[in-house]
Design a protein around this motif. Structure first.
Motif, PDB file in Angstrom:
ATOM      1  N   ALA A  58       2.347   8.975  -6.678  1.00 26.84           N
ATOM      2  CA  ALA A  58       1.633   7.731  -6.993  1.00 26.84           C
ATOM      3  C   ALA A  58       0.866   7.806  -8.309  1.00 26.84           C
ATOM      4  O   ALA A  58       0.524   6.781  -8.893  1.00 26.84           O
ATOM      5  N   GLY A  59       0.597   9.009  -8.760  1.00 30.17           N
ATOM      6  CA  GLY A  59      -0.115   9.139 -10.037  1.00 30.17           C
ATOM      7  C   GLY A  59      -1.556   8.659  -9.923  1.00 30.17           C
ATOM      8  O   GLY A  59      -2.127   8.617  -8.831  1.00 30.17           O
ATOM      9  N   THR A  60      -2.109   8.326 -11.058  1.00 27.91           N
ATOM     10  CA  THR A  60      -3.515   7.907 -11.082  1.00 27.91           C
ATOM     11  C   THR A  60      -3.617   6.558 -11.775  1.00 27.91           C
ATOM     12  O   THR A  60      -3.139   6.396 -12.882  1.00 27.91           O
ATOM     13  N   LYS A  61      -4.214   5.620 -11.071  1.00 28.02           N
ATOM     14  CA  LYS A  61      -4.364   4.289 -11.688  1.00 28.02           C
ATOM     15  C   LYS A  61      -5.838   3.865 -11.733  1.00 28.02           C
ATOM     16  O   LYS A  61      -6.316   3.386 -12.765  1.00 28.02           O
ATOM     17  N   TRP A  62      -6.520   4.062 -10.569  1.00 31.67           N
ATOM     18  CA  TRP A  62      -7.934   3.673 -10.540  1.00 31.67           C
ATOM     19  C   TRP A  62      -8.769   4.789  -9.920  1.00 31.67           C
ATOM     20  O   TRP A  62      -8.265   5.542  -9.067  1.00 31.67           O
ATOM     21  N   ASN A  63     -10.038   4.855 -10.273  1.00 27.71           N
ATOM     22  CA  ASN A  63     -10.978   5.685  -9.517  1.00 27.71           C
ATOM     23  C   ASN A  63     -11.287   4.943  -8.226  1.00 27.71           C
ATOM     24  O   ASN A  63     -11.284   3.697  -8.205  1.00 27.71           O
ATOM     25  N   VAL A  64     -11.577   5.706  -7.162  1.00 28.49           N
ATOM     26  CA  VAL A  64     -11.852   5.016  -5.903  1.00 28.49           C
ATOM     27  C   VAL A  64     -13.073   4.103  -6.035  1.00 28.49           C
ATOM     28  O   VAL A  64     -13.155   3.056  -5.373  1.00 28.49           O
ATOM     29  N   GLY A  65     -14.003   4.471  -6.921  1.00 25.95           N
ATOM     30  CA  GLY A  65     -15.201   3.639  -7.145  1.00 25.95           C
ATOM     31  C   GLY A  65     -14.840   2.256  -7.671  1.00 25.95           C
ATOM     32  O   GLY A  65     -15.528   1.268  -7.400  1.00 25.95           O
ATOM     33  N   SER A  66     -13.737   2.168  -8.428  1.00 26.38           N
ATOM     34  CA  SER A  66     -13.310   0.856  -8.954  1.00 26.38           C
ATOM     35  C   SER A  66     -12.718  -0.002  -7.842  1.00 26.38           C
ATOM     36  O   SER A  66     -12.878  -1.224  -7.829  1.00 26.38           O
ATOM     37  N   VAL A  67     -12.025   0.665  -6.909  1.00 24.97           N
ATOM     38  CA  VAL A  67     -11.348  -0.074  -5.840  1.00 24.97           C
ATOM     39  C   VAL A  67     -12.336  -0.420  -4.723  1.00 24.97           C
ATOM     40  O   VAL A  67     -12.278  -1.495  -4.141  1.00 24.97           O
ATOM     41  N   ASP A  68     -13.260   0.495  -4.461  1.00 22.60           N
ATOM     42  CA  ASP A  68     -14.126   0.335  -3.280  1.00 22.60           C
ATOM     43  C   ASP A  68     -15.547   0.767  -3.659  1.00 22.60           C
ATOM     44  O   ASP A  68     -16.028   1.817  -3.218  1.00 22.60           O
ATOM     45  N   SER A  69     -16.190  -0.054  -4.443  1.00 27.99           N
ATOM     46  CA  SER A  69     -17.473   0.345  -5.029  1.00 27.99           C
ATOM     47  C   SER A  69     -18.569   0.580  -3.969  1.00 27.99           C
ATOM     48  O   SER A  69     -19.410   1.438  -4.130  1.00 27.99           O
ATOM     49  N   ASP A  70     -18.522  -0.178  -2.860  1.00 27.57           N
ATOM     50  CA  ASP A  70     -19.592  -0.030  -1.859  1.00 27.57           C
ATOM     51  C   ASP A  70     -19.131   0.688  -0.594  1.00 27.57           C
ATOM     52  O   ASP A  70     -19.873   0.750   0.389  1.00 27.57           O
ATOM     53  N   GLY A  71     -17.901   1.163  -0.617  1.00 24.67           N
ATOM     54  CA  GLY A  71     -17.410   1.932   0.534  1.00 24.67           C
ATOM     55  C   GLY A  71     -16.983   1.081   1.720  1.00 24.67           C
ATOM     56  O   GLY A  71     -16.642   1.606   2.784  1.00 24.67           O
ATOM     57  N   THR A  72     -16.991  -0.235   1.550  1.00 21.86           N
ATOM     58  CA  THR A  72     -16.612  -1.121   2.663  1.00 21.86           C
ATOM     59  C   THR A  72     -15.172  -0.873   3.102  1.00 21.86           C
ATOM     60  O   THR A  72     -14.879  -0.779   4.304  1.00 21.86           O
ATOM     61  N   MET A  73     -14.310  -0.749   2.114  1.00 20.22           N
ATOM     62  CA  MET A  73     -12.889  -0.598   2.449  1.00 20.22           C
ATOM     63  C   MET A  73     -12.653   0.723   3.196  1.00 20.22           C
ATOM     64  O   MET A  73     -11.898   0.777   4.169  1.00 20.22           O
ATOM     65  N   LYS A  74     -13.339   1.736   2.731  1.00 22.45           N
ATOM     66  CA  LYS A  74     -13.213   3.033   3.405  1.00 22.45           C
ATOM     67  C   LYS A  74     -13.647   2.900   4.866  1.00 22.45           C
ATOM     68  O   LYS A  74     -12.960   3.372   5.783  1.00 22.45           O
ATOM     69  N   ALA A  75     -14.785   2.232   5.078  1.00 19.56           N
ATOM     70  CA  ALA A  75     -15.303   2.064   6.442  1.00 19.56           C
ATOM     71  C   ALA A  75     -14.323   1.272   7.298  1.00 19.56           C
ATOM     72  O   ALA A  75     -14.101   1.599   8.469  1.00 19.56           O
ATOM     73  N   ILE A  76     -13.738   0.256   6.701  1.00 19.58           N
ATOM     74  CA  ILE A  76     -12.797  -0.565   7.477  1.00 19.58           C
ATOM     75  C   ILE A  76     -11.552   0.247   7.845  1.00 19.58           C
ATOM     76  O   ILE A  76     -11.054   0.171   8.972  1.00 19.58           O
ATOM     77  N   ILE A  77     -11.065   1.023   6.889  1.00 18.97           N
ATOM     78  CA  ILE A  77      -9.879   1.849   7.169  1.00 18.97           C
ATOM     79  C   ILE A  77     -10.204   2.859   8.283  1.00 18.97           C
ATOM     80  O   ILE A  77      -9.402   3.089   9.190  1.00 18.97           O
ATOM     81  N   GLN A  78     -11.411   3.385   8.198  1.00 15.39           N
ATOM     82  CA  GLN A  78     -11.794   4.355   9.239  1.00 15.39           C
ATOM     83  C   GLN A  78     -11.938   3.662  10.604  1.00 15.39           C
ATOM     84  O   GLN A  78     -11.686   4.283  11.632  1.00 15.39           O
ATOM     85  N   ALA A  79     -12.317   2.403  10.570  1.00 10.91           N
ATOM     86  CA  ALA A  79     -12.424   1.664  11.834  1.00 10.91           C
ATOM     87  C   ALA A  79     -11.051   1.356  12.413  1.00 10.91           C
ATOM     88  O   ALA A  79     -10.832   1.434  13.619  1.00 10.91           O
ATOM     89  N   LEU A  80     -10.128   1.004  11.497  1.00 11.26           N
ATOM     90  CA  LEU A  80      -8.787   0.631  11.956  1.00 11.26           C
ATOM     91  C   LEU A  80      -7.946   1.867  12.290  1.00 11.26           C
ATOM     92  O   LEU A  80      -7.030   1.794  13.108  1.00 11.26           O
ATOM     93  N   TYR A  81      -8.229   2.947  11.605  1.00 12.35           N
ATOM     94  CA  TYR A  81      -7.472   4.189  11.840  1.00 12.35           C
ATOM     95  C   TYR A  81      -8.490   5.268  12.254  1.00 12.35           C
ATOM     96  O   TYR A  81      -8.919   6.084  11.420  1.00 12.35           O
ATOM     97  N   PRO A  82      -8.932   5.254  13.518  1.00  6.56           N
ATOM     98  CA  PRO A  82      -9.991   6.163  13.974  1.00  6.56           C
ATOM     99  C   PRO A  82      -9.631   7.632  13.681  1.00  6.56           C
ATOM    100  O   PRO A  82      -8.473   8.037  13.813  1.00  6.56           O
ATOM    101  N   GLY A  83     -10.640   8.345  13.257  1.00  3.32           N
ATOM    102  CA  GLY A  83     -10.478   9.761  13.006  1.00  3.32           C
ATOM    103  C   GLY A  83      -9.820  10.081  11.673  1.00  3.32           C
ATOM    104  O   GLY A  83      -9.512  11.237  11.390  1.00  3.32           O
ATOM    105  N   GLU A  84      -9.589   9.057  10.849  1.00  2.00           N
ATOM    106  CA  GLU A  84      -8.916   9.315   9.567  1.00  2.00           C
ATOM    107  C   GLU A  84      -9.863  10.097   8.652  1.00  2.00           C
ATOM    108  O   GLU A  84     -10.933   9.611   8.298  1.00  2.00           O
ATOM    109  N   ALA A  85      -9.393  11.282   8.293  1.00  2.00           N
ATOM    110  CA  ALA A  85     -10.254  12.155   7.494  1.00  2.00           C
ATOM    111  C   ALA A  85     -10.108  11.863   5.999  1.00  2.00           C
ATOM    112  O   ALA A  85     -11.014  12.166   5.221  1.00  2.00           O
ATOM    113  N   GLN A  86      -8.973  11.274   5.588  1.00  2.00           N
ATOM    114  CA  GLN A  86      -8.763  11.026   4.156  1.00  2.00           C
ATOM    115  C   GLN A  86      -8.468   9.525   3.932  1.00  2.00           C
ATOM    116  O   GLN A  86      -7.337   9.133   3.648  1.00  2.00           O
ATOM    117  N   PRO A  87      -9.485   8.709   4.105  1.00  2.00           N
ATOM    118  CA  PRO A  87      -9.248   7.245   4.045  1.00  2.00           C
ATOM    119  C   PRO A  87      -8.664   6.781   2.709  1.00  2.00           C
ATOM    120  O   PRO A  87      -7.827   5.880   2.688  1.00  2.00           O
TER     121      PRO A  87
END
Lengths: 130, 651
Positions: A58-87
């Motif tokens: 996949a290479g590198t396109k964005w820093n995660v901070g650009s995609v998910d500046s407040d961590g909301t997306m990470k939290a949602i992914i963790q909610a939808l995929y319980p126990g996900e260690a690498q959101p």
């Protein structure tokens, strides 16, 4: 290499094969940025219940901070995929899987409205006018 | 007296091949019966084409020559049509032949402009030179008055404009009426005398200049005469220019009418293009709104999943929170930190504390930390889901999209229409129509400027005449010798001019009264309404129906309009200098049976030769024979051979 696989990603990339789909989505003029379009693809993949995984190359396109500046997306992914260690790795995977499924064999632009509204838009228009 | 002897058509409209009819030598009516679409109007147009090279369709629109070639003949390769008219007038025999064929170099003509119509006129078997032929046709039947000889119901309807001074058509018809009544003969004589008077005044001025006593006045008069000559020249030139402009305006209007369909298409295309442009602007705005709304839209796709996950997480939060609280309370009770049970509010004794400790599981600090971490994680995820659900409004997004899609569909549809119109527009039509519109606007501007100029020049001429009159009076007091002779000559010219000038007014008034009386007489015979006493004429030959109580009938139906117009045409024929045949196509319009019968009975009195084009339902042959009796001279039928082929057959 094993260490890399167990640590979550700090960047998110798009495979070269999916770049064209991302570009087509933005070109349609419906998304303000490629990030918005990639998030749309991610949601499409979740909707299709794509299972967990990783995307190679996949290479590198964005820093995660650009995609998910407040961590909301990470939290949602963790909610939808319980126990996900690498959101963020999963986010990258889902974005690429979603883009892959938005590809049209006929070369037509992705059907954004069709995905967004699974029912008929005209029905919505009539409902709203009544 | 103009009489039609025969008409021959070659591939003209529905009349395929050569078709001819001859009219009886005796006075009376010839009736042509033809159902709709058989060619009655084409037959009327055959006369128009032969005489004036014009073909008029519905709505007074000129018909393209290209469309007048018989379709079946055209399919067989025919590219021309011809009409021959045999006439007699003032003892001479005429044969007028007009042929329409493609212009040189137009082997595959596609439109009106690709054709040319040429004619030649034979008198007594000899072909006349072109200029003489044109003059002869103008003498036999001037186009300006053709409306009183060749007409249909639609043309009759135009006579209503004579009642209104603000129409374009009213003044044109008034002029045509005065022309057929012969007024120009008198007005031309008056104008000739005016020229003689001008010359006489010039001679008076010259004579005055030759005398010492009157030289100064003579010089002034000469200057005024020269000024008048210049002004009159200007006026003449401007009036000629105005006439040319008006004629050109008529030609442009004619051209515009012919290109009406193309002009309508162009107008529609331009309107659609403007609408597409406006829609495009709207769409851009809506797209911007959608783009802004699409940023959090990803969550809309999985909104159900998010809500389900949220519910599970809320349950888990409650579980974790309950477990933490329970553990905290029991721990507190077992340690005796809290002497009262939080549930029953009784004091917990030492024994009870011991029992609680015995029942408490071995909870290490790690387990509690794990639970607290999980609770914090669940709460973080709940907050994230709630935050996303708050920013996602699928219903609003759907409304935005449906509106956007509706606009896009509208644009596609309009672009489709534009493409269809483009296919129908021929290569040069747009340029030609726009050119015509520009020329028309320019013509209107020039006409207004010329009219103003003419009014101004007329004002100066009146002023000049006032000065000249005052000078003449002064000169008259000093007159003598040579000047007396010139003065007498001037006085004679002046008297004659005044007399003719007045006679124009008197004659015009007499004509109006005669037309009013004759039209009233015809009207009373034609109408079945007994309360109508006659017609009253206005200054422009407009006719108003008068009730027997003397009041005007202000509004009238299309049928009444027909009857009034026919009464006027009949009265004009009675009083015209030039008398000739009447060719009338479907004159009954919306008239009822009673009026039709009266018109048929009166028709033979309107002209010596009448050609009536009707369909059998409006005038059944039996009724025509009964009403006309011996005045019905011949009957013809327009027989259908195919949709594009009609033959003339004598009954």
């Amino acid at each position: 290499m094993v260490i890399e696989k167990t640590a979550d990603k700090r960047t998110i990339g798009i495979t070269s094969g999916n770049e064209s789909v991302l570009a087509a989505l933005v070109e349609e003029g419906l998304f303000a940025s490629e990030i918005d379009a990639a998030k749309f693809a991610l949601a499409h993949a979740i909707d299709l219940e794509i299972s967990r995984g990783t995307t190679e190359g996949a290479g590198t396109k964005w820093n995660v901070g650009s995609v998910d500046s407040d961590g909301t997306m990470k939290a949602i992914i963790q909610a939808l995929y319980p126990g996900e260690a690498q959101p963020y790795r999963l986010i990258e995977h889902l974005m690429n899987e979603g883009l892959g499924r938005l590809k049209s064999e006929e070369g037509l632009p992705p059907d954004v409205a069709g995905i967004l509204f699974k029912d008929n838009l005209e029905g919505v228009a009539q409902d709203s006018s009544s | 007296m103009l009489r039609i002897k025969s008409l021959t058509m070659q591939d003209f409209g529905a009349f395929k091949g050569e078709q001819k009819f001859e009219l009886p030598k005796e006075e009376g009516v010839t009736v042509f019966y033809g159902e709709n679409m058989r060619g009655k109007t084409t037959l009327l147009n055959a006369f128009r084409f032969a005489l004036f090279g014009k073909i008029i369709g519905r709505g007074r629109r000129s018909v393209s020559f290209h469309d007048m070639i018989n379709w079946e003949a055209r399919a067989d390769g025919v590219r021309s049509f011809e009409v021959r008219l045999a006439l007699s007038h003032a003892g001479a025999e005429y044969r007028l032949t007009r042929t329409c064929k493609p212009k040189s170099g137009h082997d595959a003509p596609t439109g009106h402009e690709d054709y040319v119509a040429d004619y030649y006129l034979e008198r007594g078997g000899h072909i006349l030179p072109p200029q003489q032929a044109a003059l002869e046709i103008e003498r036999i039947l001037p186009e300006q008055i053709a409306r009183f000889f060749l007409f249909d119901g639609e043309l009759l309807q135009e006579y209503e404009d004579l009642l209104y001074s603000d129409t374009d058509m009213g003044p044109k018809i008034s002029q045509a009426i005065e022309r057929i009544l012969g007024l120009p003969t008198l007005t031309k004589s008056r104008d000739t005398l005016k020229a003689a008077l001008d010359r006489a005044e010039t001679r008076v001025a010259l004579a005055a200049q030759g005398d010492q006593k009157t030289r100064e006045y003579g010089n002034q008069l000469q200057n005024l005469v020269e000024e008048r000559t210049v002004l009159t020249g200007d006026l003449f030139r401007h009036e000629k220019d105005l006439e040319d402009l008006r004629a050109r305006k008529v030609a442009i209007e004619d051209d515009m009418r012919r290109k009406q369909r193309m002009a309508t298409l162009l107008e529609k295309r331009d309107r659609l293009t403007d609408e597409v442009s406006e829609l495009q602007t709207e769409i851009t705005k809506k797209q911007e709104a959608i783009t802004a709304a699409m940023s959090p839209a990803w969550a809309a796709i999985i909104v159900d999943k998010l809500k389900l996950t949220l519910a599970r997480h809320l349950e888990r939060e409650v579980e974790l929170q309950s477990a933490a609280t329970r553990a905290q309370v029991l721990h507190s009770l077992s340690k005796g930190h809290d002497p009262e049970c939080p549930t029953c509010l009784q004091t917990v004794l030492k024994d009870a504390q011991t029992k609680i400790r015995a029942h408490l599981p071995d909870v290490d600090a790690g387990t509690e930390d794990d639970r607290n971490r999980e609770l914090a994680g669940v709460r973080r995820q709940i907050d994230a889901i709630n935050a996303q659900l708050e920013t996602t409004n699928p219903q609003a997004l759907r409304l935005l999209w449906s509106d956007f899609e509706a606009h896009r569909r509208s644009i596609y549809s309009k672009r489709g229409e534009i493409e269809e119109i483009k296919k129908k527009l021929t290569g040069s039509s747009e340029g030609e129509i726009k050119g015509l519109q520009r020329e028309y606007e320019s013509n209107v501007r020039q006409t207004a400027a010329l009219e103003n100029g003419i009014a101004e020049t007329n004002g100066k001429l009146i002023e000049n005449a006032g000065y000249r009159e005052r000078l003449q009076k002064r000169l008259d007091k000093l007159a003598g010798g040579e000047m007396d002779v010139e003065r007498r000559r001037r006085d004679l010219a002046s008297t004659l001019h005044d007399m003719f000038n007045q006679s124009v007014g008197v004659y015009r008034e007499q004509l109006r009264r005669r037309i009013e009386a004759d039209a009233s007489s015809y009207f009373k015979r034609l109408t079945t309404e007994e309360d109508y006493a006659g017609l009253r004429i206005n200054d422009t030959y407009g006719l108003t129906i008068i009730h027997r109580d003397g009041s005007d009938i202000p509004m009238r139906s299309a049928g009444a309009e027909h009857v009034v117009a026919l009464s006027l045409v009949a009265a004009l024929q009675n009083n015209a200098q030039l008398r000739g045949p009447i060719v009338v196509d479907s004159p009954f319009g919306r008239l009822d049976g009673g009026h039709r019968a009266r018109i048929v009975e009166t028709l033979p009195e309107m002209a010596d030769q009448i050609i009536l084009l009707v369909y059998e339902e409006e005038l059944p042959p039996a009724r025509a024979r009964e009403a006309l009796k011996g005045r019905l001279k011949s009957e013809w039928t327009l027989e259908r051979k195919s949709a594009r082929h009609t033959e003339l057959a004598q009954r």
